[in-house]
Design an enzyme around this catalytic site. Structure first.
Site, PDB file in Angstrom:
ATOM      1  N   ARG A 154       0.921  -1.170  -0.086  1.00  0.00           N
ATOM      2  CA  ARG A 154      -0.067   0.000  -0.014  1.00  0.00           C
ATOM      3  C   ARG A 154       0.869   1.366  -0.047  1.00  0.00           C
ATOM      4  NH1 ARG A 154      -1.884   1.744   4.325  1.00  0.00           N
ATOM      5  NH2 ARG A 154      -2.624  -0.340   5.258  1.00  0.00           N
TER       6      ARG A 154
ATOM      7  N   TYR B  63     -11.021  21.067 -14.476  1.00  0.00           N
ATOM      8  CA  TYR B  63     -11.745  19.883 -14.590  1.00  0.00           C
ATOM      9  C   TYR B  63     -13.002  19.922 -13.606  1.00  0.00           C
ATOM     10  CZ  TYR B  63     -12.532  14.862 -14.596  1.00  0.00           C
ATOM     11  OH  TYR B  63     -13.009  13.763 -14.455  1.00  0.00           O
TER      12      TYR B  63
ATOM     13  N   ASP C  78      -2.429  21.316 -13.066  1.00  0.00           N
ATOM     14  CA  ASP C  78      -3.034  19.982 -13.934  1.00  0.00           C
ATOM     15  C   ASP C  78      -2.408  20.042 -15.150  1.00  0.00           C
ATOM     16  OD1 ASP C  78      -4.600  18.302 -15.302  1.00  0.00           O
ATOM     17  OD2 ASP C  78      -6.165  18.827 -13.994  1.00  0.00           O
TER      18      ASP C  78
ATOM     19  N   LYS D  53      -5.593   9.777 -19.259  1.00  0.00           N
ATOM     20  CA  LYS D  53      -5.752  10.275 -20.560  1.00  0.00           C
ATOM     21  C   LYS D  53      -4.500  10.051 -21.214  1.00  0.00           C
ATOM     22  CE  LYS D  53      -9.427  11.629 -18.108  1.00  0.00           C
ATOM     23  NZ  LYS D  53      -9.530  12.875 -17.367  1.00  0.00           N
TER      24      LYS D  53
END
Ligand SMILES: *Cc1c(COP(=O)(O)O)cnc(C)c1O
Length: 384
Positions: free
Chosen positions: A52, A104, A177, A202
């Site tokens: 993790r 976004y 971003d 993307k």
């Protein structure tokens, strides 16, 4: 690879030139283990305890992405949203952040709901206006400035270097971003950004077959350590198969993006002259508001994303999207297949997105086929 520094395109194509020392394989294996052997004296000399926190399969994608962005470290996340939200969760309640109005939509919604309830003071500005950003930062109180460039879905361009200077002067970090620009076209750290975020769903992966996110840091500092801890504590790690797929996708990032940029530029120019289109939004068009900044900040193209505003309003836009045959009617972007989307109806009430706007994600099909298909859809919708 050797000591010679190769260009980013070479590093990407060969995923840093990694060769397995044990087998000479030129493709890294997938490490599936969730846990690592502890030494007899109770130490963990391997540096790994539990997956993790980290995994050797993450390392390949992270090292490659950090090199492509010119950053020091990268962290891959379970999604772009988990990567982006970590940047805000690493702040403290009461902190002030300045964020781009055009961004976004899901992140904007999260900032308006969860982040605000949690105690962040969020101020939205027109990030394509440096003076608006300068007026919004509060020296000593603003901890993070968050921009997206080009920004969804109108592709307005923020001046990263100017905003980095404004943020730093106020004592804030700048997060960018850079999903749409990709490291092929813009390396925000070179312009002064502290953190670069990607929805790796993307362009980085590029094949519309996984959900992934990433952060790249300009420095390995206390803020970076917090981001790493947040990922380990919330468990927002990728699966090992997905991390491996992401690395595979990144190998073809440069040719995919170069192809998409060429096609998008030609489509933008052709649709700008189309009788059923009122406006084309694309940073590569000389008449576009952010063109000069984009030309300075983006190298080798203006991206694969553009939007067209259809004459006849929302009905005509939706009717056009209904009539395409090659373009796929779907949300998302940056895949090898071209997508068309009526964006306002996805974003819902309160969206700044014009209702007559169709968002286009240009893939790697033949550009003439893409033009002809949307052209026939515009004409049939107009005559319907
Ligand atoms: C898709 C997207 C996100 C969110 O990423 P997910 O991988 O869907 O969580 C964030 N920013 C931009 C610009 C995006 O296109």
């Amino acid at each position: 690879m050797s000591k010679k520094t190769f260009a980013p395109a070479s590093l990407a194509a060969q995923a840093m030139g990694w060769v397995d020392p044990a087998t000479r394989a030129v493709v890294p294996p997938i490490h599936m283990a969730s846990t690592y052997l502890r030494d007899e004296d109770n130490a963990y000399r391997s540096g790994r305890v539990y997956a993790r926190a980290d995994n050797p399969t993450f390392d390949h994608a992270e090292t490659t992405l950090a090199a492509l962005e010119g950053g020091v470290k990268a962290l891959i996340f379970s999604s772009g949203m988990s990567a982006a939200t970590a940047c805000f969760l690493a702040l403290a309640p009461g902190d002030h952040v300045v964020a781009s109005k055009v961004m976004y939509w899901a992140l904007r919604n999260w900032l308006l709901t969860f982040a605000t309830q949690w105690g962040l003071e969020v101020e939205f500005v027109d990030a394509d206006r440096n003076d608006a950003v300068a007026a919004a930062v509060k020296p000593g109180k603003t901890k993070l400035v968050w921009i997206e460039s080009p920004a969804n879905p109108t592709w307005c361009v923020a001046d990263i270097a100017a905003i980095a200077a404004i943020a730093h002067k106020a004592g804030a970090l700048l997060g960018v971003d850079s999903t749409v620009a990709t490291p092929v076209l813009t390396r925000p750290i070179e312009h002064g950004a502290d953190i670069v975020m990607h929805s790796a769903t993307k362009y980085l992966n590029g094949h519309s077959d996984l959900i992934a996110g990433a952060l790249v840091g300009a420095r390995e500092d206390a803020y970076w350590a917090k981001l790493r801890t947040i990922r380990a504590q919330l468990g927002t790690v990728m699966g090992q198969h997905e991390a491996w797929l992401l690395l595979r996708g990144m190998r073809t990032l440069f040719p995919r993006v170069a192809w998409a940029c060429r096609s998008a530029q030609s489509l933008a120019e052709r649709f700008a002259a189309h009788p059923m289109v009122s406006e084309v939004l694309y940073p590569g068009l000389p008449g576009f508001a952010g063109h000069a900044t984009a030309a300075r900040q983006m190298k080798g193209g203006f991206g694969g994303m553009l939007s067209v505003r259809v004459k006849g309003g929302e009905r005509a836009a939706i009717a056009t999207a209904a009539r395409v045959e090659l373009w796929k009617r779907a949300t998302s972007l940056g895949g090898v297949e071209s997508l068309i989307e009526h964006r306002a109806s996805i974003e819902g009430p309160g969206t700044p997105c014009p209702p007559d706007l169709l968002r286009l994600s240009v893939g790697v099909e033949d550009a003439n086929d893409l033009f002809d298909d949307l052209d026939q859809a515009l004409k049939r919708a107009h005559n319907a």
